[in-house]
Design a protein around this motif. Structure first.
Motif, mmCIF file in Angstrom:
data_model
loop_
_atom_site.group_PDB
_atom_site.id
_atom_site.type_symbol
_atom_site.label_atom_id
_atom_site.label_comp_id
_atom_site.label_asym_id
_atom_site.label_seq_id
_atom_site.Cartn_x
_atom_site.Cartn_y
_atom_site.Cartn_z
ATOM 1 N N LEU A 225 -8.436 -38.654 8.421
ATOM 2 C CA LEU A 225 -8.112 -37.559 8.463
ATOM 3 C C LEU A 225 -7.576 -37.433 10.012
ATOM 4 O O LEU A 225 -7.135 -36.183 10.767
ATOM 5 N N HIS A 226 -7.655 -38.286 10.811
ATOM 6 C CA HIS A 226 -7.347 -38.346 12.429
ATOM 7 C C HIS A 226 -5.630 -38.504 12.788
ATOM 8 O O HIS A 226 -5.506 -37.448 13.288
ATOM 9 N N ILE A 238 -9.875 -27.103 9.641
ATOM 10 C CA ILE A 238 -9.357 -26.576 8.476
ATOM 11 C C ILE A 238 -9.819 -28.133 7.429
ATOM 12 O O ILE A 238 -9.838 -27.709 5.961
ATOM 13 N N LEU A 239 -9.609 -29.836 7.193
ATOM 14 C CA LEU A 239 -8.994 -30.468 6.822
ATOM 15 C C LEU A 239 -10.405 -30.721 6.323
ATOM 16 O O LEU A 239 -10.893 -31.161 5.328
ATOM 17 N N MET A 240 -11.264 -30.484 6.792
ATOM 18 C CA MET A 240 -12.819 -31.314 6.283
ATOM 19 C C MET A 240 -13.441 -29.709 5.800
ATOM 20 O O MET A 240 -13.879 -29.917 5.361
ATOM 21 N N HIS A 259 -9.663 -37.482 -0.648
ATOM 22 C CA HIS A 259 -10.225 -35.260 -0.631
ATOM 23 C C HIS A 259 -9.584 -35.524 0.670
ATOM 24 O O HIS A 259 -8.808 -33.873 0.422
ATOM 25 N N VAL A 260 -8.988 -36.235 1.858
ATOM 26 C CA VAL A 260 -8.466 -35.628 3.061
ATOM 27 C C VAL A 260 -6.840 -35.638 2.611
ATOM 28 O O VAL A 260 -6.318 -34.192 3.275
ATOM 29 N N ALA A 264 -4.895 -32.255 3.258
ATOM 30 C CA ALA A 264 -3.270 -32.875 4.396
ATOM 31 C C ALA A 264 -2.557 -31.665 3.839
ATOM 32 O O ALA A 264 -1.625 -31.405 3.772
ATOM 33 N N GLU A 265 -2.694 -32.560 2.258
ATOM 34 C CA GLU A 265 -1.119 -32.092 1.037
ATOM 35 C C GLU A 265 -1.078 -29.863 1.251
ATOM 36 O O GLU A 265 0.059 -29.656 1.027
ATOM 37 N N ASP A 266 -2.079 -30.048 1.250
ATOM 38 C CA ASP A 266 -2.643 -28.477 0.743
ATOM 39 C C ASP A 266 -1.920 -27.592 2.371
ATOM 40 O O ASP A 266 -2.342 -26.713 2.421
ATOM 41 N N THR A 267 -1.785 -28.019 3.942
ATOM 42 C CA THR A 267 -1.819 -27.586 4.717
ATOM 43 C C THR A 267 -0.642 -27.935 5.631
ATOM 44 O O THR A 267 -0.446 -28.730 6.423
ATOM 45 N N PRO A 268 -0.170 -27.134 5.886
ATOM 46 C CA PRO A 268 1.481 -27.015 6.542
ATOM 47 C C PRO A 268 1.019 -27.434 7.971
ATOM 48 O O PRO A 268 2.375 -28.877 8.343
ATOM 49 N N ALA A 269 0.402 -27.694 8.843
ATOM 50 C CA ALA A 269 0.908 -27.604 10.090
ATOM 51 C C ALA A 269 -0.118 -29.209 9.894
ATOM 52 O O ALA A 269 -0.151 -29.949 11.662
#
Length: 285
Positions: A225-226, A238-240, A259-260, A264-269
Protein backbone atom coordinates in the motif's frame (compact mmCIF):
# COMPACT_ATOMS: atom_id res chain seq x y z
CA UNK A 1 -22.68 -1.60 -1.04
CA UNK A 2 -21.42 -0.47 2.34
CA UNK A 3 -18.68 -2.04 4.43
CA UNK A 4 -19.20 0.23 7.47
CA UNK A 5 -21.44 -2.12 9.44
CA UNK A 6 -19.49 -5.18 8.25
CA UNK A 7 -16.37 -3.93 10.05
CA UNK A 8 -18.25 -2.42 12.99
CA UNK A 9 -17.54 1.20 12.05
CA UNK A 10 -19.65 4.25 12.85
CA UNK A 11 -18.62 5.94 9.59
CA UNK A 12 -16.26 5.46 6.68
CA UNK A 13 -12.68 5.68 7.89
CA UNK A 14 -11.02 6.57 4.61
CA UNK A 15 -12.96 9.40 3.02
CA UNK A 16 -11.14 12.04 1.00
CA UNK A 17 -13.08 15.01 2.40
CA UNK A 18 -10.80 16.86 4.88
CA UNK A 19 -12.20 16.07 8.34
CA UNK A 20 -10.21 17.46 11.27
CA UNK A 21 -11.39 14.69 13.58
CA UNK A 22 -9.24 12.30 11.49
CA UNK A 23 -6.10 14.47 11.57
CA UNK A 24 -3.08 12.24 12.18
CA UNK A 25 0.06 13.94 13.57
CA UNK A 26 2.67 12.18 11.46
CA UNK A 27 6.16 13.66 11.59
CA UNK A 28 5.75 16.09 8.72
CA UNK A 29 2.22 17.24 9.64
CA UNK A 30 3.09 17.76 13.30
CA UNK A 31 6.25 19.69 12.39
CA UNK A 32 4.21 21.86 10.03
CA UNK A 33 1.55 22.52 12.69
CA UNK A 34 4.23 23.37 15.27
CA UNK A 35 5.89 25.75 12.81
CA UNK A 36 2.57 27.48 12.13
CA UNK A 37 1.69 27.90 15.80
CA UNK A 38 5.14 29.27 16.69
CA UNK A 39 5.13 31.67 13.74
CA UNK A 40 1.64 32.96 14.54
CA UNK A 41 2.54 33.40 18.21
CA UNK A 42 5.60 35.42 17.17
CA UNK A 43 3.46 37.67 14.99
CA UNK A 44 5.13 36.84 11.68
CA UNK A 45 3.46 38.36 8.64
CA UNK A 46 3.79 35.56 6.05
CA UNK A 47 4.10 31.81 6.55
CA UNK A 48 4.28 29.31 3.70
CA UNK A 49 3.35 25.62 3.60
CA UNK A 50 4.21 23.74 0.41
CA UNK A 51 2.99 20.23 -0.35
CA UNK A 52 2.34 18.00 -3.32
CA UNK A 53 -1.22 17.11 -4.30
CA UNK A 54 -2.72 14.77 -1.70
CA UNK A 55 -0.32 15.49 1.19
CA UNK A 56 -3.07 16.95 3.38
CA UNK A 57 -2.64 20.72 3.08
CA UNK A 58 -6.34 21.51 3.41
CA UNK A 59 -6.72 19.20 6.40
CA UNK A 60 -3.70 20.85 8.03
CA UNK A 61 -5.19 24.28 7.31
CA UNK A 62 -8.50 23.39 8.94
CA UNK A 63 -6.72 21.75 11.89
CA UNK A 64 -4.72 24.94 12.40
CA UNK A 65 -7.85 27.09 12.46
CA UNK A 66 -9.48 24.70 14.93
CA UNK A 67 -6.37 24.74 17.13
CA UNK A 68 -6.00 28.51 17.39
CA UNK A 69 -7.45 29.92 20.60
CA UNK A 70 -10.07 32.60 21.17
CA UNK A 71 -7.45 35.34 20.88
CA UNK A 72 -7.26 34.69 17.15
CA UNK A 73 -9.73 35.70 14.47
CA UNK A 74 -9.43 33.44 11.43
CA UNK A 75 -10.33 34.07 7.82
CA UNK A 76 -10.29 31.29 5.23
CA UNK A 77 -10.06 31.79 1.47
CA UNK A 78 -10.31 28.32 -0.13
CA UNK A 79 -9.87 29.43 -3.73
CA UNK A 80 -7.92 32.69 -4.08
CA UNK A 81 -7.80 32.55 -7.89
CA UNK A 82 -9.40 35.99 -7.94
CA UNK A 83 -8.58 39.37 -9.37
CA UNK A 84 -7.51 41.93 -6.71
CA UNK A 85 -10.85 43.64 -6.02
CA UNK A 86 -12.78 40.37 -5.86
CA UNK A 87 -10.10 39.03 -3.54
CA UNK A 88 -10.53 42.00 -1.20
CA UNK A 89 -14.29 41.46 -1.24
CA UNK A 90 -13.70 37.84 -0.20
CA UNK A 91 -11.44 38.99 2.65
CA UNK A 92 -14.04 41.53 3.80
CA UNK A 93 -16.75 38.86 3.75
CA UNK A 94 -14.59 36.50 5.83
CA UNK A 95 -14.02 39.27 8.38
CA UNK A 96 -17.79 39.98 8.52
CA UNK A 97 -17.35 43.54 7.26
CA UNK A 98 -20.64 45.07 6.04
CA UNK A 99 -20.29 46.21 2.45
CA UNK A 100 -22.16 48.88 0.56
CA UNK A 101 -23.16 48.18 -3.06
CA UNK A 102 -20.67 49.55 -5.58
CA UNK A 103 -17.93 50.06 -2.99
CA UNK A 104 -14.69 51.15 -4.71
CA UNK A 105 -11.35 49.56 -3.87
CA UNK A 106 -10.12 52.51 -1.81
CA UNK A 107 -13.10 52.45 0.56
CA UNK A 108 -12.96 48.66 0.62
CA UNK A 109 -9.37 48.81 1.88
CA UNK A 110 -10.32 51.43 4.45
CA UNK A 111 -13.09 49.18 5.77
CA UNK A 112 -10.71 46.22 6.07
CA UNK A 113 -8.09 48.39 7.80
CA UNK A 114 -10.65 49.71 10.27
CA UNK A 115 -11.75 46.19 11.18
CA UNK A 116 -8.16 44.97 11.59
CA UNK A 117 -7.43 47.88 13.92
CA UNK A 118 -10.51 47.09 15.97
CA UNK A 119 -9.35 43.50 16.43
CA UNK A 120 -5.86 44.70 17.38
CA UNK A 121 -7.26 47.03 20.04
CA UNK A 122 -9.25 44.11 21.42
CA UNK A 123 -6.01 42.12 21.73
CA UNK A 124 -6.85 39.70 18.93
CA UNK A 125 -4.65 38.39 16.13
CA UNK A 126 -6.14 38.10 12.65
CA UNK A 127 -4.88 35.05 10.76
CA UNK A 128 -5.86 34.56 7.14
CA UNK A 129 -5.37 31.08 5.63
CA UNK A 130 -5.09 30.92 1.85
CA UNK A 131 -5.61 27.48 0.36
CA UNK A 132 -4.51 26.63 -3.20
CA UNK A 133 -2.29 29.71 -3.18
CA UNK A 134 -0.44 28.62 -6.31
CA UNK A 135 -3.55 29.69 -8.24
CA UNK A 136 -3.34 33.34 -7.13
CA UNK A 137 -2.60 35.83 -9.94
CA UNK A 138 0.57 37.88 -9.42
CA UNK A 139 -1.49 41.08 -9.14
CA UNK A 140 -3.54 39.54 -6.32
CA UNK A 141 -0.40 38.39 -4.49
CA UNK A 142 0.85 41.97 -4.65
CA UNK A 143 -2.49 43.22 -3.29
CA UNK A 144 -2.13 40.73 -0.46
CA UNK A 145 1.35 42.05 0.30
CA UNK A 146 0.08 45.63 0.44
CA UNK A 147 -2.69 44.48 2.80
CA UNK A 148 -0.09 43.07 5.18
CA UNK A 149 1.73 46.42 5.28
CA UNK A 150 -0.81 47.39 7.92
CA UNK A 151 0.79 47.26 11.35
CA UNK A 152 1.00 48.89 14.75
CA UNK A 153 4.29 49.74 16.46
CA UNK A 154 4.25 46.27 18.00
CA UNK A 155 3.01 43.83 15.35
CA UNK A 156 1.30 43.18 12.05
CA UNK A 157 -2.46 43.66 11.88
CA UNK A 158 -2.80 40.66 9.58
CA UNK A 159 -0.92 37.38 9.43
CA UNK A 160 -1.15 35.24 6.31
CA UNK A 161 -0.56 31.52 5.86
CA UNK A 162 -0.08 30.44 2.25
CA UNK A 163 -0.89 26.78 1.55
CA UNK A 164 0.07 25.71 -1.93
CA UNK A 165 1.49 23.16 -4.32
CA UNK A 166 5.17 23.42 -5.43
CA UNK A 167 4.05 25.68 -8.28
CA UNK A 168 3.62 28.39 -5.64
CA UNK A 169 7.42 28.60 -5.26
CA UNK A 170 7.72 29.12 -9.00
CA UNK A 171 5.23 31.96 -8.82
CA UNK A 172 6.95 33.53 -5.82
CA UNK A 173 10.22 33.52 -7.79
CA UNK A 174 8.76 36.23 -10.03
CA UNK A 175 10.72 39.47 -9.84
CA UNK A 176 7.49 41.49 -9.65
CA UNK A 177 6.62 40.12 -6.19
CA UNK A 178 10.11 39.81 -4.71
CA UNK A 179 9.05 42.00 -1.77
CA UNK A 180 6.45 39.41 -0.76
CA UNK A 181 8.98 36.59 -1.10
CA UNK A 182 11.33 38.42 1.28
CA UNK A 183 8.59 38.66 3.91
CA UNK A 184 8.07 34.90 4.21
CA UNK A 185 9.92 34.20 7.44
CA UNK A 186 8.62 30.71 8.29
CA UNK A 187 8.02 27.87 5.86
CA UNK A 188 7.63 24.10 5.80
CA UNK A 189 7.53 21.47 3.07
CA UNK A 190 4.75 19.01 3.85
CA UNK A 191 5.89 15.48 3.09
CA UNK A 192 4.24 12.10 2.64
CA UNK A 193 3.76 9.41 5.27
CA UNK A 194 6.84 7.31 5.95
CA UNK A 195 6.59 3.54 5.56
CA UNK A 196 6.96 3.20 9.33
CA UNK A 197 4.04 5.60 9.88
CA UNK A 198 1.50 4.05 7.53
CA UNK A 199 0.29 1.27 9.84
CA UNK A 200 -0.30 3.75 12.67
CA UNK A 201 -2.08 6.12 10.27
CA UNK A 202 -4.48 3.37 9.19
CA UNK A 203 -5.08 2.25 12.78
CA UNK A 204 -5.72 5.87 13.84
CA UNK A 205 -8.38 6.48 11.20
CA UNK A 206 -10.06 3.16 11.92
CA UNK A 207 -10.16 3.92 15.65
CA UNK A 208 -11.69 7.37 15.04
CA UNK A 209 -14.32 5.67 12.86
CA UNK A 210 -15.15 3.26 15.70
CA UNK A 211 -13.17 0.13 14.86
CA UNK A 212 -12.01 -1.93 17.83
CA UNK A 213 -11.08 -5.32 16.35
CA UNK A 214 -7.78 -6.95 15.38
CA UNK A 215 -5.50 -5.40 12.71
CA UNK A 216 -7.40 -5.02 9.47
CA UNK A 217 -4.39 -5.11 7.14
CA UNK A 218 -1.26 -7.26 7.26
CA UNK A 219 2.32 -5.97 7.20
CA UNK A 220 3.02 -7.21 3.68
CA UNK A 221 -0.14 -5.56 2.36
CA UNK A 222 0.78 -2.36 4.23
CA UNK A 223 4.18 -2.27 2.53
CA UNK A 224 2.50 -2.72 -0.85
CA UNK A 225 0.00 0.00 0.00
CA UNK A 226 2.83 2.41 0.81
CA UNK A 227 4.50 1.64 -2.50
CA UNK A 228 1.29 2.11 -4.48
CA UNK A 229 0.32 5.34 -2.67
CA UNK A 230 3.85 6.75 -2.29
CA UNK A 231 2.70 7.61 1.23
CA UNK A 232 0.31 10.33 0.02
CA UNK A 233 -2.59 10.40 2.51
CA UNK A 234 -5.25 11.02 -0.13
CA UNK A 235 -4.10 8.04 -2.18
CA UNK A 236 -3.81 5.89 0.95
CA UNK A 237 -7.45 6.70 1.72
CA UNK A 238 -8.62 5.93 -1.80
CA UNK A 239 -6.76 2.62 -1.93
CA UNK A 240 -7.84 1.54 1.55
CA UNK A 241 -11.47 2.39 0.75
CA UNK A 242 -11.38 0.27 -2.39
CA UNK A 243 -9.53 -2.54 -0.63
CA UNK A 244 -12.12 -2.67 2.14
CA UNK A 245 -14.88 -2.79 -0.46
CA UNK A 246 -13.19 -5.81 -2.03
CA UNK A 247 -12.77 -7.54 1.33
CA UNK A 248 -16.40 -6.84 2.18
CA UNK A 249 -17.50 -8.24 -1.18
CA UNK A 250 -15.69 -11.47 -0.34
CA UNK A 251 -17.14 -11.57 3.17
CA UNK A 252 -13.61 -11.37 4.61
CA UNK A 253 -12.02 -9.42 7.46
CA UNK A 254 -8.41 -8.82 6.36
CA UNK A 255 -6.95 -6.64 3.62
CA UNK A 256 -4.38 -8.68 1.70
CA UNK A 257 -1.87 -7.84 -1.01
CA UNK A 258 -4.31 -8.96 -3.73
CA UNK A 259 -6.85 -6.40 -2.56
CA UNK A 260 -4.29 -3.57 -2.52
CA UNK A 261 -3.03 -4.60 -5.95
CA UNK A 262 -6.55 -4.65 -7.41
CA UNK A 263 -7.32 -1.25 -5.83
CA UNK A 264 -4.11 0.21 -7.28
CA UNK A 265 -4.87 -1.13 -10.75
CA UNK A 266 -8.24 0.64 -10.57
CA UNK A 267 -6.68 3.97 -9.48
CA UNK A 268 -4.90 5.99 -12.21
CA UNK A 269 -2.91 8.09 -9.71
CA UNK A 270 -1.47 5.05 -7.94
CA UNK A 271 2.03 3.78 -8.59
CA UNK A 272 1.92 0.85 -11.05
CA UNK A 273 2.69 -2.43 -9.27
CA UNK A 274 4.50 -5.22 -11.03
CA UNK A 275 3.66 -8.78 -10.15
CA UNK A 276 6.28 -10.29 -7.89
CA UNK A 277 7.33 -12.93 -10.46
CA UNK A 278 8.22 -10.41 -13.17
CA UNK A 279 11.67 -9.26 -11.87
CA UNK A 280 12.71 -12.87 -11.21
CA UNK A 281 11.62 -13.91 -14.71
CA UNK A 282 13.71 -11.15 -16.29
CA UNK A 283 16.73 -12.06 -14.14
CA UNK A 284 16.62 -15.67 -15.42
CA UNK A 285 16.81 -14.44 -18.98
Amino acid sequence: MNYVSHFGLREQAFGITPDTSFFYPCRSSQEALNTLLVAIENGEGFIKIIGEVGTGKTLLCRTLMRTLDAHCVTAYVPNPSLEPRTFLLAVAEELSIPLEPGLDQHRLLRGITRTLLQHARAGKRVVMCMDESQAMPLETLETLRLLTNLETEKRKLLQVVLFGQPELDQKLASESIRQLRQRITFQHDLGALGRDELGAYIAHRLAIAGYSGPPIIGRSATRLLHKASRGLPRLVNILMHKSLLLVFGEGGRLVERKHVRAAAEDTPAAMPLRHSWWPRLRARR
